[in-house]
Every structure is written in structure tokens, then in C-alpha cells.
Design a protein around this motif. Structure first.
Motif, mmCIF file in Angstrom:
data_model
loop_
_atom_site.group_PDB
_atom_site.id
_atom_site.type_symbol
_atom_site.label_atom_id
_atom_site.label_comp_id
_atom_site.label_asym_id
_atom_site.label_seq_id
_atom_site.Cartn_x
_atom_site.Cartn_y
_atom_site.Cartn_z
ATOM 1 N N TRP A 44 0.857 -1.185 0.000
ATOM 2 C CA TRP A 44 0.000 0.000 0.000
ATOM 3 C C TRP A 44 0.892 1.234 0.000
ATOM 4 N N ALA A 47 -1.013 7.722 -0.634
ATOM 5 C CA ALA A 47 -1.542 8.485 -1.763
ATOM 6 C C ALA A 47 -1.846 9.935 -1.387
ATOM 7 N N ARG A 48 -2.331 10.149 -0.162
ATOM 8 C CA ARG A 48 -2.641 11.520 0.247
ATOM 9 C C ARG A 48 -2.878 11.586 1.748
ATOM 10 N N LEU A 59 -14.004 8.189 2.876
ATOM 11 C CA LEU A 59 -13.174 6.991 2.740
ATOM 12 C C LEU A 59 -13.558 5.911 3.753
ATOM 13 N N ALA A 63 -13.795 3.261 1.120
ATOM 14 C CA ALA A 63 -12.498 2.617 0.868
ATOM 15 C C ALA A 63 -12.645 1.098 0.891
ATOM 16 N N ASP A 64 -11.773 0.443 0.168
ATOM 17 C CA ASP A 64 -11.789 -1.014 0.143
ATOM 18 C C ASP A 64 -11.317 -1.617 1.461
ATOM 19 N N GLY A 105 -4.865 8.452 3.091
ATOM 20 C CA GLY A 105 -5.321 7.543 2.058
ATOM 21 C C GLY A 105 -4.140 6.800 1.459
ATOM 22 N N ARG A 107 -3.073 3.597 -1.477
ATOM 23 C CA ARG A 107 -3.563 2.933 -2.685
ATOM 24 C C ARG A 107 -2.665 1.743 -3.003
ATOM 25 N N GLY A 111 -5.363 -0.668 -7.590
ATOM 26 C CA GLY A 111 -6.347 0.404 -7.548
ATOM 27 C C GLY A 111 -7.196 0.450 -6.295
ATOM 28 N N ARG A 112 -7.074 -0.550 -5.415
ATOM 29 C CA ARG A 112 -7.854 -0.512 -4.180
ATOM 30 C C ARG A 112 -7.380 0.624 -3.285
ATOM 31 N N THR A 113 -8.297 1.128 -2.454
ATOM 32 C CA THR A 113 -7.982 2.223 -1.544
ATOM 33 C C THR A 113 -8.081 1.753 -0.099
ATOM 34 N N LEU A 115 -8.151 3.457 3.998
ATOM 35 C CA LEU A 115 -8.150 4.573 4.937
ATOM 36 C C LEU A 115 -7.339 4.157 6.147
#
Length: 121
Positions: A44, A47-48, A59, A63-64, A105, A107, A111-113, A115
């Protein structure tokens, strides 16, 4: 609910920093390190963040994956966050919100996110 899948072995290896860059950081906090490997071997990438409350709340629902930054005890040489089960997420968000968390966040390469809530008391 679909079963969580990590990418293939080649994808996991491609997502990892070089061995030299990763090893000294294995005990480093995932935010400071810019990423982490979960217990399933998925990398992971940060990302932000830190996120404001409203995007963090979105999220928490969308989120995933989600973690409160609790660590797996099975990995003594690395900080591996425990991912919450979907049914644990609403209560975890309520608890974390009361304690003013920092939210980030992450990623995955697929492409999964995720939190990541870093709770400070």
C-alpha cells in the motif's frame, strides 16, 4: 462480499521498493515510510494525507480497506497494520472520530484504496 485478493507475486515484487531501501524502514511508521506491506503481501503506497474530516469520512464508507493503525503481533520485525473487517468499520470510525485521528489515504497497485486512521489520545 468478494474475497480480498492480493496481486500476483510478480506484481507484489514490482510494487516493493528495492531491498536496500525497504529493510531499514521495516520498523518505520507506514506514513513516514510512504507505504507498507499488509499481512497478505499487498503493498500500500501513501496516496494523500493528512485528510480533512469530510474526505476521511467518505473513505471510511467507500475505501476497500481500513485500519486504525493497530499492529499485527505476528510480524515482530515490521509494523504491519491490522485491516478491519467491514462490520468493524462503523464502530472504529465512531471511536476514532471521538479521539481526533489523523487520516491518510493509501492505494494498492491494483487500484484498491485504504483509509489509515492514526489515533492520538
Amino acid at each position: 462480499m468478494p474475497r480480498r485478493r492480493s496481486g500476483g507475486f510478480a506484481e507484489v515484487l514490482a510494487a516493493l521498493p528495492s531491498r536496500e531501501a525497504h529493510e531499514p524502514r521495516s520498523r518505520e511508521h507506514p506514513v513516514a515510510a510512504g507505504g507498507f506491506l499488509d499481512a497478505d503481501g499487498c503493498y500500500w503506497r501513501l496516496a494523500r494525507g493528512p485528510l480533512e474530516r469530510r474526505p476521511a469520512k467518505r473513505l471510511a464508507v467507500g475505501a476497500d480497506e481500513m485500519t486504525l493503525g493497530d499492529w499485527h503481533e505476528d510480524f515482530p520485525d515490521a509494523l504491519v497494520p491490522v485491516l478491519l473487517a467491514p462490520e468493524e468499520r462503523p464502530a472504529a470510525w465512531r471511536k476514532a472520530s471521538a479521539e481526533d485521528p489523523r487520516a491518510y489515504g493509501f492505494r494498492a497497485a491494483d487500484g484498491r484504496t485504504l483509509l489509515y486512521l492514526d489515533v492520538f489520545c
